[in-house]
Design an enzyme around this catalytic site. Structure first.
Site, PDB file in Angstrom:
ATOM      1  N   SER A 186      -0.661   1.621 -13.471  1.00  0.00           N
ATOM      2  CA  SER A 186       0.487   1.100 -13.588  1.00  0.00           C
ATOM      3  C   SER A 186       1.061   1.283 -15.198  1.00  0.00           C
ATOM      4  CB  SER A 186       0.778  -0.116 -13.048  1.00  0.00           C
ATOM      5  OG  SER A 186       0.543  -0.472 -11.702  1.00  0.00           O
ATOM      6  N   ASN A 231       8.553   0.649 -14.862  1.00  0.00           N
ATOM      7  CA  ASN A 231       8.179  -0.661 -15.255  1.00  0.00           C
ATOM      8  C   ASN A 231       8.426  -1.137 -16.532  1.00  0.00           C
ATOM      9  OD1 ASN A 231       6.899  -1.343 -12.743  1.00  0.00           O
ATOM     10  ND2 ASN A 231       4.972  -0.466 -13.549  1.00  0.00           N
ATOM     11  N   GLU A 255       6.417   8.601  -9.842  1.00  0.00           N
ATOM     12  CA  GLU A 255       6.482   9.160 -11.358  1.00  0.00           C
ATOM     13  C   GLU A 255       5.549  10.087 -11.309  1.00  0.00           C
ATOM     14  OE1 GLU A 255       8.710   5.335 -13.497  1.00  0.00           O
ATOM     15  OE2 GLU A 255       6.545   5.385 -13.295  1.00  0.00           O
TER      16      GLU A 255
HETATM   17  P1  NAD Z   1      -6.182  -3.445  -4.991  1.00  0.00           P
HETATM   18  O1  NAD Z   1      -7.099  -4.316  -5.855  1.00  0.00           O
HETATM   19  O2  NAD Z   1      -5.390  -3.771  -3.895  1.00  0.00           O
HETATM   20  O3  NAD Z   1      -7.226  -2.072  -4.674  1.00  0.00           O
HETATM   21  C1  NAD Z   1      -8.095  -1.635  -5.516  1.00  0.00           C
HETATM   22  C2  NAD Z   1      -9.012  -1.054  -4.798  1.00  0.00           C
HETATM   23  O4  NAD Z   1     -10.035  -0.273  -5.416  1.00  0.00           O
HETATM   24  C3  NAD Z   1     -10.024  -2.123  -3.993  1.00  0.00           C
HETATM   25  O5  NAD Z   1     -10.275  -1.762  -2.686  1.00  0.00           O
HETATM   26  C4  NAD Z   1     -11.479  -2.161  -4.524  1.00  0.00           C
HETATM   27  O6  NAD Z   1     -12.483  -2.235  -3.695  1.00  0.00           O
HETATM   28  C5  NAD Z   1     -11.476  -0.453  -4.865  1.00  0.00           C
HETATM   29  N1  NAD Z   1     -12.291  -0.177  -6.159  1.00  0.00           N
HETATM   30  C6  NAD Z   1     -12.481  -0.825  -7.300  1.00  0.00           C
HETATM   31  N2  NAD Z   1     -13.077  -0.174  -8.025  1.00  0.00           N
HETATM   32  C7  NAD Z   1     -13.559   0.942  -7.460  1.00  0.00           C
HETATM   33  C8  NAD Z   1     -14.489   2.148  -7.524  1.00  0.00           C
HETATM   34  N3  NAD Z   1     -15.315   2.029  -8.747  1.00  0.00           N
HETATM   35  N4  NAD Z   1     -14.611   3.103  -6.676  1.00  0.00           N
HETATM   36  C9  NAD Z   1     -14.106   3.014  -5.515  1.00  0.00           C
HETATM   37  N5  NAD Z   1     -13.130   1.772  -5.320  1.00  0.00           N
HETATM   38  C10 NAD Z   1     -13.175   1.068  -6.199  1.00  0.00           C
HETATM   39  O7  NAD Z   1      -5.275  -2.581  -6.086  1.00  0.00           O
HETATM   40  P2  NAD Z   1      -3.972  -2.064  -5.894  1.00  0.00           P
HETATM   41  O8  NAD Z   1      -2.732  -2.941  -5.914  1.00  0.00           O
HETATM   42  O9  NAD Z   1      -3.986  -0.753  -4.892  1.00  0.00           O
HETATM   43  O10 NAD Z   1      -3.780  -1.075  -7.444  1.00  0.00           O
HETATM   44  C11 NAD Z   1      -4.567  -0.132  -7.482  1.00  0.00           C
HETATM   45  C12 NAD Z   1      -4.045   0.828  -8.943  1.00  0.00           C
HETATM   46  O11 NAD Z   1      -2.803   1.234  -8.314  1.00  0.00           O
HETATM   47  C13 NAD Z   1      -4.109   0.125  -9.984  1.00  0.00           C
HETATM   48  O12 NAD Z   1      -4.076   0.856 -11.080  1.00  0.00           O
HETATM   49  C14 NAD Z   1      -2.539  -0.616 -10.130  1.00  0.00           C
HETATM   50  O13 NAD Z   1      -2.173  -0.861 -11.476  1.00  0.00           O
HETATM   51  C15 NAD Z   1      -1.727   0.788  -9.522  1.00  0.00           C
HETATM   52  N6  NAD Z   1      -0.406   0.332  -8.862  1.00  0.00           N
HETATM   53  C16 NAD Z   1      -0.448  -0.914  -8.154  1.00  0.00           C
HETATM   54  C17 NAD Z   1       1.023  -0.919  -7.586  1.00  0.00           C
HETATM   55  C18 NAD Z   1       1.157  -2.360  -6.914  1.00  0.00           C
HETATM   56  O14 NAD Z   1       2.216  -2.582  -6.369  1.00  0.00           O
HETATM   57  N7  NAD Z   1       0.023  -3.012  -6.275  1.00  0.00           N
HETATM   58  C19 NAD Z   1       1.957  -0.233  -7.831  1.00  0.00           C
HETATM   59  C20 NAD Z   1       1.671   0.904  -8.545  1.00  0.00           C
HETATM   60  C21 NAD Z   1       0.563   1.033  -9.168  1.00  0.00           C
END
Ligand code: NAD
Length: 653
Positions: A406, A477, A439
């Protein structure tokens, strides 16, 4: 070459329209149809006509290059009158899409048959218009009034199956359309010429009470959009009064709407969405073929991205940290796909096929054949480096590697990768299998092939892919951070959370900023603020109210308390405790509170968006103001009928 040709096959006249790409109702097509009808009328050997289109589709709309020009005769309503007046029956043979003026042409014909995959609709409201060539008058004379109302006010097309059910078409055909139309012509040529739709009574008109309900529901659903409500007036006029009065009323309203700000805004965003992903540097560059997609992390975003990729037909593997996380990721993907079955988007068979194309693993070696990988792990640079290090090791040299971060600097992520030219950002929006916006972040070293592949992937997923450069928060964002700050300043200066939210809703957002924060949960951004506290500019105004709420255990809607208090049904109520907190903070900072009108709140928010947008364009992060509008409309609830923060100009109301 002529866009309309007439050929005679025995006693059948075949009017063939060939005006690629969408067989639009351009001037030459309108003129060609009228000429063909004259010839058919004059030819005693022809006793039935078929109107059919070459290429991918039936007439799928108007010619956009004629928009804004004075109408050139014959105008479409008159072409349709000529069709209706033909003394020999005309059969519209429909494949692909019959949309807008295309469906109105078909309604002027005596019969309609369609291919089984055809779609028929009157989508004018999506451009802030109503049908302008008799659609509101003829459609309710052919199909049940409620179906006509639903098609016209929602703008959503119906399938040929549905069209057949409601009587919009006379038959669904299988096999070659022209052959089917000729067979159909044999079956109808001895019948009396059907009464033209314009001369028929509407199918069972609604009662006065029903009209009231229909109007109330339409106003509610339209959420500030004028065209669907005007469409109801037009349909009702066409039903309650003479058809001719209906046609005159419809045309007058169509012309008024065409010149309205809402229609201009909706047309702006329509064209912006179609042009935003067209980049000169990837023009003519063949994208890599994509068959296998890897997703790292099966959390909220990873599972959504995996679902979207499966639905687009790719083989998908999620890599997670351990077996339990793999199982969670799988369960979420299954839940999303079951939702698609429940909503009728996919069949149970398709669900089974998609699951067969899906796997999870803890071993990156499973990605050895992946063509594109999207990383969606925790938002932490060290974790991202670790993941991209492994991807560099295990993936093919030309596999495109994307981060869904993000806020983090993707150039920094790319720098440590083998072959950084293939590293890009693919910033999805939650829920990733539903939200249309994507994006596509162009890193400094990204090569054209990777970009072309990223855009092709976005298209395959059915997303609106917007190019943007690397910066903190990318386009969306970053703009949201800017206007959030100004909303917080307004809190300290005298506004209350619900006043700001009410102003935003009144402007047309589905919800206000504070309600949205409550829905997302307040603790995540609290944690981010705590993490970034050491780097904060002490000279910059900081509003701590969000921190106080979290310290009080108010984390948002999920625990019933946030900026609002939530009752057992989940309904938000302004909370006097929060108002007291806000007022006390102003006092603490020595700020004399003043009142804010809704107009001032809206003006402040839109000015903040616009100013940040100008900076984003000046820095080259967005390629044009249009890109910003597309992002804000498709990812942040900016009302579509206002065109976007860069399109709209003050006074904003
Ligand atoms: P989340 O915490 O729901 O999921 C992250 C997942 O990654 C977890 O299931 C975790 O077990 C896994 N993980 C962590 N380290 C790992 C590794 N080394 N290898 C494999 N798996 C691993 O988080 P999220 O909300 O899905 O966000 C993930 C990414 O997407 C972040 O960078 C976040 O900034 C970005 N993002 C989030 C949103 C949102 O609305 N939640 C929107 C756009 C972007």
């Amino acid at each position: 070459m002529s866009t309309v040709t007439l050929t005679r096959e025995g006693h059948i006249g075949v009017i063939m329209i060939n005006n690629p790409p969408i067989n639009a109702t351009s001037h030459s097509v309108r003129e060609g149809i009228v000429d063909a009808l004259d010839q058919i009328d004059a030819d005693p050997a022809i006793n039935v006509a078929i109107l059919i289109c070459a290429g991918k589709t039936f007439i799928a709309g108007a010619d956009v290059s004629e928009f804004g020009q004075p109408p050139k005769a014959p105008i479409l309503p008159n072409v349709i009158k000529c069709l209706e007046a033909s003394t020999k029956p005309v059969i519209a043979a429909i494949h692909g899409h019959a949309l807008g003026g295309g469906l109105e042409v078909a309604l002027g014909c005596h019969y309609r048959i369609a291919d089984k995959s055809a779609k028929l609709g009157l989508p004018e409201v999506n451009l802030g218009l109503i049908p302008g060539a008799g659609g509101t008058v003829r459609l309710p004379r052919l199909v049940p009034v409620h179906d006509a109302i639903s098609m016209i006010t929602s703008g959503k097309p119906v399938s040929s199956t549905k069209a057949n059910e409601i009587g919009l078409i006379d038959a669904i055909c299988h096999g070659a359309l022209l052959d089917a139309a000729k067979d159909f012509a044999q079956t109808i040529q001895k019948l009396d010429l059907p009464v033209p739709l314009i001369a028929r009574e509407p199918v069972k008109a609604p009662s006065a009470d029903e009209w009231d309900d229909i109007t109330t529901t339409t106003i509610k659903k339209a959420r500030g959009q004028v065209a669907p409500v005007v469409a109801i007036d037009a349909i009702r006029t066409g039903i309650d009064k003479e058809a001719q009065t209906g046609l005159t009323f419809e045309r007058q309203k169509f012309v008024e709407l065409r010149d309205s700000d809402q229609s201009k805004a909706l047309r702006h965003i329509f064209f912006a969405e179609r042009s935003v992903g067209k980049l000169p540097e990837i023009d003519g560059i063949a994208p890599n073929a994509i068959r296998e997609v890897g997703v790292i992390g099966g959390g909220i975003m990873g599972a959504g991205i995996a679902t979207a990729s499966l639905l687009a037909g790719f083989d998908v593997t999620i890599i997670e940290r351990n077996d339990e996380a793999c199982a969670n990721g799988r369960a979420t993907v299954e839940k999303h796909l079951s939702g698609s079955v429940k909503r009728g988007l996919i069949t149970q068979d398709r669900f089974d096929q998609l699951l067969a194309a899906f796997s999870t693993s803890t071993d990156y070696a499973a990605l050895r054949n992946a063509d594109l990988v999207v990383e969606a792990v925790f938002e932490d640079m060290n974790v991202k480096h670790d993941v991209f290090g492994k991807l560099s090791l295990h993936c093919k040299a030309d596999a495109v590697l994307a981060s869904n971060t993000s806020y983090l600097d993707i150039n920094e992520i790319a720098a440590k990768c083998v072959n950084p030219g293939r590293v890009i950002g693919l910033h999805f929006f939650s829920p990733a299998h539903i939200m249309k916006l994507l994006e596509v972040v162009h890193t400094d070293k990204a090569n054209a092939k990777s970009l072309a592949t990223a855009f092709a992937f976005g298209r395959a997923l059915g997303k609106i892919a917007v190019p943007c450069g690397v910066c903190d928060g990318f386009i969306g964002n970053r703009i949201m951070s800017a206007y959030r700050k100004h909303c917080e300043y307004m809190l300290e200066d005298g506004a209350l959370p619900h006043q700001i939210d009410d102003a935003m809703v009144e402007f047309g957002f589905p919800m206000g900023l504070f309600a949205m924060q409550d829905m997302a949960g307040l603790e995540i951004s609290w944690a981010t603020r705590k993490r970034l506290a050491p780097f904060r500019d002490p000279a910059e105004r900081y509003v701590a109210l969000g921190d106080y709420l979290c310290e009080m255990g108010r984390f948002g809607k999920k625990n019933g308390l946030g900026w609002y208090r939530y009752d057992e049904t989940g309904k938000a109520q302004p909370d006097p405790e929060v108002d007291t907190l806000v007022i006390a903070e102003s006092e603490k900072k020595g700020i004399t509170r003043r009142s804010f009108s809704h107009d001032e709140i809206t003006h402040t928010i839109l000015t903040a968006m616009r100013n940040e947008g100008d900076k984003i364009v000046a820095e080259g992060v967005a390629r044009s103001p249009d890109a910003i509008d597309v992002v804000m409309v498709n990812g942040y609830g900016f009302p579509r009928h206002k065109g976007g923060p860069m399109f709209i100009s003050p006074p904003y109301i």
